[in-house]
Design a protein around this motif. Sequence first.
Motif, PDB file in Angstrom:
ATOM      1  N   ARG A   5     -21.724  -7.091 -30.140  1.00  9.38           N
ATOM      2  CA  ARG A   5     -20.834  -6.433 -31.090  1.00  9.38           C
ATOM      3  C   ARG A   5     -21.491  -6.252 -32.456  1.00  9.38           C
ATOM      4  O   ARG A   5     -21.345  -5.219 -33.088  1.00  9.38           O
ATOM      5  CB  ARG A   5     -19.545  -7.240 -31.230  1.00  9.38           C
ATOM      6  N   CYS A   6     -22.211  -7.292 -32.940  1.00  8.48           N
ATOM      7  CA  CYS A   6     -22.752  -7.214 -34.309  1.00  8.48           C
ATOM      8  C   CYS A   6     -24.218  -7.620 -34.417  1.00  8.48           C
ATOM      9  O   CYS A   6     -24.764  -7.632 -35.514  1.00  8.48           O
ATOM     10  CB  CYS A   6     -21.901  -8.057 -35.269  1.00  8.48           C
ATOM     11  N   SER A  38     -16.921 -13.111 -31.607  1.00 13.78           N
ATOM     12  CA  SER A  38     -16.611 -12.538 -30.303  1.00 13.78           C
ATOM     13  C   SER A  38     -17.276 -13.395 -29.225  1.00 13.78           C
ATOM     14  O   SER A  38     -18.253 -14.096 -29.478  1.00 13.78           O
ATOM     15  CB  SER A  38     -17.067 -11.081 -30.218  1.00 13.78           C
ATOM     16  N   THR A  40     -18.867 -13.500 -25.330  1.00 14.42           N
ATOM     17  CA  THR A  40     -19.461 -12.698 -24.270  1.00 14.42           C
ATOM     18  C   THR A  40     -19.704 -13.575 -23.048  1.00 14.42           C
ATOM     19  O   THR A  40     -20.328 -14.634 -23.174  1.00 14.42           O
ATOM     20  CB  THR A  40     -20.817 -12.115 -24.740  1.00 14.42           C
ATOM     21  N   PHE A 116     -14.032 -10.586 -35.873  1.00 12.92           N
ATOM     22  CA  PHE A 116     -13.724  -9.216 -35.475  1.00 12.92           C
ATOM     23  C   PHE A 116     -12.218  -8.991 -35.394  1.00 12.92           C
ATOM     24  O   PHE A 116     -11.769  -7.861 -35.304  1.00 12.92           O
ATOM     25  CB  PHE A 116     -14.396  -8.867 -34.140  1.00 12.92           C
TER      26      PHE A 116
END
Length: 130
Positions: A5-6, A38, A40, A116
Amino acid sequence: MSCPRCDAPTVAFAIPDDLRDQLPDDRPGAALCTRCLSVTPLDDPPTASPDFARVSDAFPVNDEAAVALACLLALLDSLVLYRAEIDAVAAYAETRGTDVLRTLERLAADDGVEPFLDLDRRARQLEQLI
């Protein structure tokens, strides 16, 4: 591994069997982003204890509670869809000595992370659910 994501570093961890049943993905591990929080899924988690202090000092020092909190973060983006699972994971964390709502508040106030999702809002919503 870096966050998809980042692109920040992540903390990889194994997910206990009794928590894996509560998550939308049945893989044995996950990686928590040190910046956006986040989560994963991972196919091959490490066997060593995760260092969640790399994420925030708001994380519990108890490994089981810290892993449960990380798993909870994986569910919080969809309170309606995962209501029962969130309740079960929060109860798991609390039985291991963690005040889930207080920990989320501390994470939201930590300037070192940029979640997020709106953790303050989620904590208030979660308080009504559990």
